[in-house]
Design an enzyme around this catalytic site. Structure first.
Site, mmCIF file in Angstrom:
data_model
loop_
_atom_site.group_PDB
_atom_site.id
_atom_site.type_symbol
_atom_site.label_atom_id
_atom_site.label_comp_id
_atom_site.label_asym_id
_atom_site.label_seq_id
_atom_site.Cartn_x
_atom_site.Cartn_y
_atom_site.Cartn_z
ATOM 1 N N THR A 193 104.376 89.848 24.147
ATOM 2 C CA THR A 193 105.006 90.975 24.419
ATOM 3 C C THR A 193 105.977 91.505 23.140
ATOM 4 O O THR A 193 106.469 90.977 22.500
ATOM 5 C CB THR A 193 106.252 90.508 25.466
ATOM 6 O OG1 THR A 193 105.502 89.915 26.540
ATOM 7 C CG2 THR A 193 106.947 91.581 25.944
ATOM 8 N N THR A 204 103.213 94.740 27.372
ATOM 9 C CA THR A 204 102.548 93.669 27.316
ATOM 10 C C THR A 204 101.120 93.706 28.086
ATOM 11 O O THR A 204 101.008 94.487 28.996
ATOM 12 C CB THR A 204 103.081 92.252 27.750
ATOM 13 O OG1 THR A 204 102.339 91.321 27.333
ATOM 14 C CG2 THR A 204 103.323 92.148 29.302
ATOM 15 N N THR A 253 110.637 87.408 25.767
ATOM 16 C CA THR A 253 109.183 87.096 25.364
ATOM 17 C C THR A 253 108.775 85.778 25.670
ATOM 18 O O THR A 253 109.718 84.944 25.848
ATOM 19 C CB THR A 253 108.890 87.433 23.776
ATOM 20 O OG1 THR A 253 107.541 87.498 23.524
ATOM 21 C CG2 THR A 253 109.589 86.636 23.155
ATOM 22 N N GLY A 254 107.562 85.569 25.930
ATOM 23 C CA GLY A 254 107.011 84.258 26.281
ATOM 24 C C GLY A 254 106.540 84.095 27.699
ATOM 25 O O GLY A 254 105.868 84.864 28.422
ATOM 26 N N SER A 300 97.897 91.437 22.142
ATOM 27 C CA SER A 300 98.510 91.032 23.225
ATOM 28 C C SER A 300 99.438 92.328 23.729
ATOM 29 O O SER A 300 100.380 92.004 24.632
ATOM 30 C CB SER A 300 99.875 90.028 22.714
ATOM 31 O OG SER A 300 100.469 90.484 21.612
ATOM 32 N N ARG A 352 97.996 89.215 38.232
ATOM 33 C CA ARG A 352 99.133 88.440 37.900
ATOM 34 C C ARG A 352 100.048 89.388 37.196
ATOM 35 O O ARG A 352 99.741 90.118 36.394
ATOM 36 C CB ARG A 352 98.524 87.241 36.747
ATOM 37 C CG ARG A 352 100.075 86.552 36.331
ATOM 38 C CD ARG A 352 100.484 87.137 35.049
ATOM 39 N NE ARG A 352 101.640 86.020 34.515
ATOM 40 C CZ ARG A 352 101.910 86.362 33.172
ATOM 41 N NH1 ARG A 352 101.830 87.390 32.552
ATOM 42 N NH2 ARG A 352 103.111 85.628 32.648
ATOM 43 N N VAL A 353 101.240 89.339 37.434
ATOM 44 C CA VAL A 353 102.374 90.084 36.726
ATOM 45 C C VAL A 353 103.440 89.157 36.307
ATOM 46 O O VAL A 353 104.019 88.261 37.003
ATOM 47 C CB VAL A 353 102.817 91.089 37.669
ATOM 48 C CG1 VAL A 353 104.131 91.761 36.878
ATOM 49 C CG2 VAL A 353 101.771 92.147 38.055
ATOM 50 N N GLY A 354 103.918 89.024 35.042
ATOM 51 C CA GLY A 354 104.894 88.423 34.573
ATOM 52 C C GLY A 354 106.069 89.106 34.395
ATOM 53 O O GLY A 354 106.457 89.788 35.305
#
Length: 332
Positions: free
Chosen positions: A189, A207, A240-241, A87, A217-219
């Protein structure tokens, strides 16, 4: 007589106000003692069980009176470079097009920041993020531009799609069903925050994002204020998550601002999670489908954590050793 009565009344109210403030201050101190980890420095915190090994690398820097910035970079590079860590970095699971794209950011005690998003072919995006911070006038580079910059800085271009990840991706293509799981099963992450012996804070977050995400896609992880925030006067936080939920409340900036208001790291994390809970419920979404966890560290070396549902843990390393802690959570 009236003036004297008013004077006495005003004096009594003022005295009561001071007494209440004193009581409130003592209550806040008690809350901090109960809900936060014991204050100490140096200290480093990181998310998930791979944080234990990452903390060891960070501690090597901190115990030798090194800078927190160097510690967090060294620490998160451990999972980034681990082919078996699925991950983060090398070994990370790909997007739905079979491309491994990495997100990362870093922040130091002077509010210097650097970030990369949707970066391909570079094993250590955290070091590219630091190069963005130190060698460009910008704070974020993305995609092909981030890759071009990394190559000019001497980073090696390589294939990050390892055999195990490629096999999983090809199996996923049979259904192409995108159902992110709540915890570490198909994403996550490493966020790391540290306080060094000089009393300075820094943080890093890195991450490969959600497995089989849409390309591009970007978190929250590379977004300063969402996945990471550091204020050297107050404290630091990382998340995180499910990144979309963290971005929705600019989560880590919120946690630090709550600490600025006098809340302990624990209480600040709890309030941030409750904001996510409320917004999720208001939108008619099921809390069981999401996970967000925060860890926070204040200037005194006190720390705390909280998450939406069970399953999240974090690692803490100080002079007493390195330990893994199960975070408390809302959804019982």
């Amino acid at each position: 007589m009236t003036n004297r009565r008013n004077f006495l009344k005003t004096t009594a109210l003022a005295t009561a106000g001071v007494a209440f403030q004193s009581f409130q201050s003592k209550s806040d101190e008690t809350e901090m003692d109960i809900n936060s980890g014991k204050g100490t420095k140096p200290i480093v915190l990181s998310t998930w069980n791979f944080g234990l090994q990452a903390n060891e690398a960070a501690w090597e820097v901190l115990q030798n009176k090194g800078r927190a910035l160097d510690a967090v970079e060294a620490g998160v590079k451990i999972p980034e470079g681990d082919v078996n860590e699925r991950s983060v970095g090398y070994g990370g699971r790909p997007d739905r097009d079979g491309r491994v794209t990495l997100d990362s950011c870093i922040m130091d005690e002077f509010s210097n920041i650097g970030s990369v998003a949707c970066l391909e072919h570079i094993k250590h995006p955290i070091s590219v993020a630091r190069a963005v911070m130190e060698k460009t006038p910008h704070v974020m580079l993305v995609g092909e531009g981030a890759l071009q910059f990394a190559i000019t800085q001497g980073f090696k271009k390589e294939n990050l799609l390892v055999e195990a990840s490629e096999k999983e991706w090809k199996e996923w293509l049979k259904t192409s069903e995108y159902l992110p799981k709540a915890n570490i099963e198909n994403h996550d992450t490493i966020g790391m925050i540290a306080l060094d012996a000089q009393g300075n804070l820094s943080g890093a977050c890195t991450t490969s994002g959600m497995a089989f995400k849409m390309h591009g896609r970007v978190g929250d992880s590379p977004i300063i204020g969402a996945g990471l925030y550091v204020d050297n006067e107050i404290g630091a936080a990382t998340a995180t998550g499910h990144g979309e939920e963290v971005i929705r409340i600019t989560g880590c900036h919120l946690v630090v601002e709550l600490m600025r208001q006098g809340k302990s790291p624990q209480k600040a994390c709890e309030e941030a999670v409750m904001r996510i809970v409320k917004l999720t419920q208001n939108r008619g979404k099921n809390l069981k489908d999401i996970q967000v966890g925060f860890i926070a560290l204040n200037k005194k070396g006190e720390y705390g954590s909280y998450c939406v549902q069970g399953g999240f843990n974090y690692a803490v390393h100080d002079a007493t050793g390195n330990k893994l802690i199960d975070a408390n959570y809302f959804l019982k």
